[in-house]
Design an enzyme around this catalytic site. Structure first.
Site, mmCIF file in Angstrom:
data_model
loop_
_atom_site.group_PDB
_atom_site.id
_atom_site.type_symbol
_atom_site.label_atom_id
_atom_site.label_comp_id
_atom_site.label_asym_id
_atom_site.label_seq_id
_atom_site.Cartn_x
_atom_site.Cartn_y
_atom_site.Cartn_z
ATOM 1 N N ASP A 46 44.091 9.084 13.033
ATOM 2 C CA ASP A 46 43.277 7.892 13.287
ATOM 3 C C ASP A 46 42.137 8.297 14.209
ATOM 4 O OD1 ASP A 46 44.111 4.629 12.995
ATOM 5 O OD2 ASP A 46 42.517 5.118 14.442
ATOM 6 N N LYS A 51 46.022 5.462 19.857
ATOM 7 C CA LYS A 51 47.041 5.089 18.856
ATOM 8 C C LYS A 51 47.879 6.314 18.492
ATOM 9 C CE LYS A 51 44.533 1.299 16.668
ATOM 10 N NZ LYS A 51 43.644 0.900 15.588
ATOM 11 N N LEU A 168 51.218 -4.849 0.158
ATOM 12 C CA LEU A 168 52.227 -5.237 1.155
ATOM 13 C C LEU A 168 51.806 -6.500 1.884
ATOM 14 C CD1 LEU A 168 51.116 -4.604 4.264
ATOM 15 C CD2 LEU A 168 51.664 -2.279 3.639
ATOM 16 N N ASN A 226 44.325 -11.088 -4.556
ATOM 17 C CA ASN A 226 44.219 -11.824 -3.297
ATOM 18 C C ASN A 226 43.422 -13.113 -3.470
ATOM 19 O OD1 ASN A 226 45.798 -10.163 -1.853
ATOM 20 N ND2 ASN A 226 44.186 -9.252 -0.605
ATOM 21 N N GLY A 271 48.456 -26.871 4.384
ATOM 22 C CA GLY A 271 48.559 -26.642 5.825
ATOM 23 C C GLY A 271 47.219 -26.292 6.415
ATOM 24 N N CYS A 278 43.124 -10.009 5.116
ATOM 25 C CA CYS A 278 42.923 -9.790 3.682
ATOM 26 C C CYS A 278 42.229 -10.948 2.977
ATOM 27 C CB CYS A 278 44.258 -9.481 3.023
ATOM 28 S SG CYS A 278 44.918 -7.886 3.551
HETATM 29 P P1 NAD Z 1 43.687 -1.882 10.464
HETATM 30 O O1 NAD Z 1 42.455 -2.304 11.174
HETATM 31 O O2 NAD Z 1 45.000 -2.367 10.952
HETATM 32 O O3 NAD Z 1 43.738 -0.295 10.392
HETATM 33 C C1 NAD Z 1 42.639 0.507 10.090
HETATM 34 C C2 NAD Z 1 42.809 1.782 10.915
HETATM 35 O O4 NAD Z 1 41.861 2.733 10.474
HETATM 36 C C3 NAD Z 1 42.561 1.573 12.402
HETATM 37 O O5 NAD Z 1 43.667 2.073 13.136
HETATM 38 C C4 NAD Z 1 41.287 2.368 12.690
HETATM 39 O O6 NAD Z 1 41.238 2.892 13.986
HETATM 40 C C5 NAD Z 1 41.387 3.448 11.628
HETATM 41 N N1 NAD Z 1 40.125 4.097 11.250
HETATM 42 C C6 NAD Z 1 38.905 3.527 11.064
HETATM 43 N N2 NAD Z 1 38.019 4.471 10.684
HETATM 44 C C7 NAD Z 1 38.689 5.648 10.612
HETATM 45 C C8 NAD Z 1 38.330 6.972 10.260
HETATM 46 N N3 NAD Z 1 37.100 7.265 9.864
HETATM 47 N N4 NAD Z 1 39.279 7.928 10.328
HETATM 48 C C9 NAD Z 1 40.529 7.628 10.704
HETATM 49 N N5 NAD Z 1 40.938 6.397 11.040
HETATM 50 C C10 NAD Z 1 40.029 5.411 10.991
HETATM 51 O O7 NAD Z 1 43.475 -2.330 8.953
HETATM 52 P P2 NAD Z 1 44.636 -2.603 7.896
HETATM 53 O O8 NAD Z 1 45.143 -3.980 8.058
HETATM 54 O O9 NAD Z 1 45.582 -1.463 7.901
HETATM 55 O O10 NAD Z 1 43.794 -2.580 6.548
HETATM 56 C C11 NAD Z 1 43.324 -1.365 6.011
HETATM 57 C C12 NAD Z 1 42.861 -1.613 4.592
HETATM 58 O O11 NAD Z 1 43.981 -2.025 3.800
HETATM 59 C C13 NAD Z 1 41.831 -2.718 4.457
HETATM 60 O O12 NAD Z 1 40.947 -2.392 3.423
HETATM 61 C C14 NAD Z 1 42.661 -3.925 4.080
HETATM 62 O O13 NAD Z 1 41.937 -4.873 3.368
HETATM 63 C C15 NAD Z 1 43.728 -3.301 3.221
HETATM 64 N N6 NAD Z 1 44.976 -4.041 3.170
HETATM 65 C C16 NAD Z 1 45.480 -4.632 4.284
HETATM 66 C C17 NAD Z 1 46.695 -5.313 4.213
HETATM 67 C C18 NAD Z 1 47.255 -6.002 5.425
HETATM 68 O O14 NAD Z 1 48.166 -6.823 5.252
HETATM 69 N N7 NAD Z 1 46.799 -5.713 6.626
HETATM 70 C C19 NAD Z 1 47.385 -5.381 3.001
HETATM 71 C C20 NAD Z 1 46.856 -4.748 1.882
HETATM 72 C C21 NAD Z 1 45.643 -4.080 1.979
#
Ligand code: NAD
Length: 463
Positions: A46, A51, A168, A226, A271, A278
């Site tokens: 990351d 982290k 997820l 979504n 609600g 997302c």
């Molecule tokens: P998040 O913000 O929780 O995590 C993203 C992580 O990427 C962060 O820890 C950030 O520091 C890191 N990051 C950013 N740029 C980086 C780089 N260049 N190199 C390494 N690390 C880097 O986001 P998330 O909720 O995990 O979502 C990530 C993707 O997955 C998004 O596109 C989101 O739409 C998708 N997604 C999210 C969910 C969900 O429930 N949160 C579910 C399905 C899909």
């Protein structure tokens, strides 16, 4: 649904692969843990060194049921490691997952800068020509940009890019990763697809369907899934408005509708609306993509508008109950965008808090998990250590997130602590008749408050 012990006791695959994960957020960390659980050797990185330091010690930076135990177990197995060094992370990988954030820009378009940065990093440090897996949610066509970036920044090496969107749900993320409804893989070559089949074999061998499509289809299928779920929620919220005007009960209406297997009951609850990282951004990004491609899709704008209206409708109920908000103390119970997470990104509870603060109310919030996160987002709010402290002296309490612990509240104690016994239930958590019998002025979403449809005023308001 199998319990969490299932993924703690999973047998490792006999055919382990070297996997790298870029981004250790809600998707990346869960992916890293799940890949390790299924037996692969995983290194995750990351941009946030803090982290990585915490994860190395087995300390996740967000709450997810079962995650602490699973992380600890995978670290102890030696299959899962974290590193801040790009070369250590992707150098020997056969598969690299990109799981970085794709937040919305002001115009709704997805901000793909982190995708480009990650692609560039992989291009410069990969030694084994890995299959690069786009797990972040991105607009159709992004994989082509990732491929071009990697070709340029590697000095001409050709990388295989696969789209493998994640479905997820926060709150059951580990379970969903290990027992998905389906795995979608969008790839352009037999080699890339065969690598993905091998990678997911421990999961598909348990009966999960792997759907192979082209990359643009995989990318678009995530956005459309979504958007459709958001549409169901907004549809239910529009029905709630209509039910209130018609004197009907929206919970019974969606029960009738959802009993039809062609419709289904999931995501059909009225609600305070949807939130999280997302739905809001994915609806906006899909609308932007459609317009950019020459097919404006106004239905998506309407889905978002109805979602905004759902929060406004709850704020109006608070005003209807209290008349003027200046000087009134309002407790918001639940701050996370849904239960079983501490994620407050785009949480409707915080949107509501901002509206009430802006209208002059004093707002005190409580959440079983998300107080620190909410305090960072809305520092003007006050926060309480438990629900009883939050409602102490309140003129109104709003149920904003359907945490189960709110169902266990001692209603007599709640009533006696409040200045006015007014509950606005933004999640239809309680039974209206029971709440009225317990002495509350009870407002909910799309349901009559009382058999005769009136909300009785509490004696403290009329005396
Ligand atoms: P998040 O913000 O929780 O995590 C993203 C992580 O990427 C962060 O820890 C950030 O520091 C890191 N990051 C950013 N740029 C980086 C780089 N260049 N190199 C390494 N690390 C880097 O986001 P998330 O909720 O995990 O979502 C990530 C993707 O997955 C998004 O596109 C989101 O739409 C998708 N997604 C999210 C969910 C969900 O429930 N949160 C579910 C399905 C899909």
């Amino acid at each position: 649904m199998s319990d969490l012990s299932t993924h703690l006791a999973w047998d490792a695959t006999p055919d382990p692969m070297d996997v790298a994960v870029i981004g250790t957020g809600h998707v990346g960390l869960i992916t890293a843990v799940a890949m390790s659980v299924t037996g692969h050797r995983v290194v995750a990185t990351d941009v946030d060194d803090d982290k990585i330091a915490r994860l190395t010690e087995g300390e996740p930076h967000f709450y997810e049921p079962g995650l602490v135990e699973s992380l600890e177990r995978q670290l102890a197995s030696g299959r899962l490691r974290f590193s801040s060094d790009p070369s250590t992370t992707v150098g020997d990988a056969e598969v690299v997952f990109i799981c970085v954030g794709t937040p919305p820009r002001a115009d709704g378009e997805a901000n793909l800068l982190a995708m480009e940065t990650a692609a560039s990093m992989i291009a410069r440090h990969a030694r084994r020509s890995p299959v690069v897996v786009e797990k972040s949610t991105v607009p159709a066509g992004t994989a082509d940009r990732v491929r071009q970036t990697m070709l340029r920044d590697s000095g001409g090496t050709h990388f295989e890019i696969v789209s493998n969107p994640e479905f997820l749900r926060e709150g059951s993320a580990l379970h969903d990763s290990l027992h998905p409804d389906r795995i979608v893989v969008g790839g352009e070559s037999e080699h890339a697809l065969s690598v993905m089949r091998r990678l997911y074999e421990p999961i598909t061998s348990q009966g999960c369907r792997l759907i192979e499509v082209d990359r643009a289809t995989a990318e678009l299928a995530k956005h459309t899934s979504n958007a459709f779920l958001a549409l169901k929620i907004s549809f239910a919220n529009a029905l709630a408005r209509l039910s209130e005007l018609a004197g009907a009960d929206v919970t019974a209406i969606v029960d009738v509708m959802g009993s039809d297997p062609r419709i289904g009951p999931a995501f059909l609850s009225a609600g305070l609306g949807y939130g999280g990282f997302c739905f809001p951004k994915d609806v906006a990004a899909l609308e932007r993509l459609s317009t950019r491609l020459g097919y404006p899709f106004p239905l998506l704008g309407e889905v978002a508008r109805l979602n905004d209206e759902a929060v406004e409708a709850v704020a109006s109920k608070v005003e209807e109950a209290l008349w003027n908000l200046e000087g009134k103390r309002i407790a918001i119970l639940g701050l996370a965008f849904k239960p079983l997470t501490d994620d407050v990104r785009f949480s409707p509870a915080l949107t509501l808090a901002r509206i009430l603060l802006q209208r002059g109310a004093e707002v005190v919030g409580y959440d079983p998990r998300a107080i620190e996160e909410a305090a960072r987002e809305v520092p003007e709010m006050q926060f309480a250590r438990d629900a009883y402290e939050a409602i102490d002296g309140a003129h109104c309490a709003v149920i904003a997130t359907e945490w189960e612990e709110f169902l266990d509240l001692d209603l007599a104690a709640v009533r006696s602590r409040m200045t006015y016994p007014v509950i606005v239930d933004g999640r239809n958590l309680f039974d209206p008749a029971e709440m009225v019998a317990a002495g509350f002025s009870y407002y909910s979403v799309g349901r009559p408050a009382h058999p005769d449809g009136r909300v009785p005023l509490p004696s403290s308001l009329v005396s």
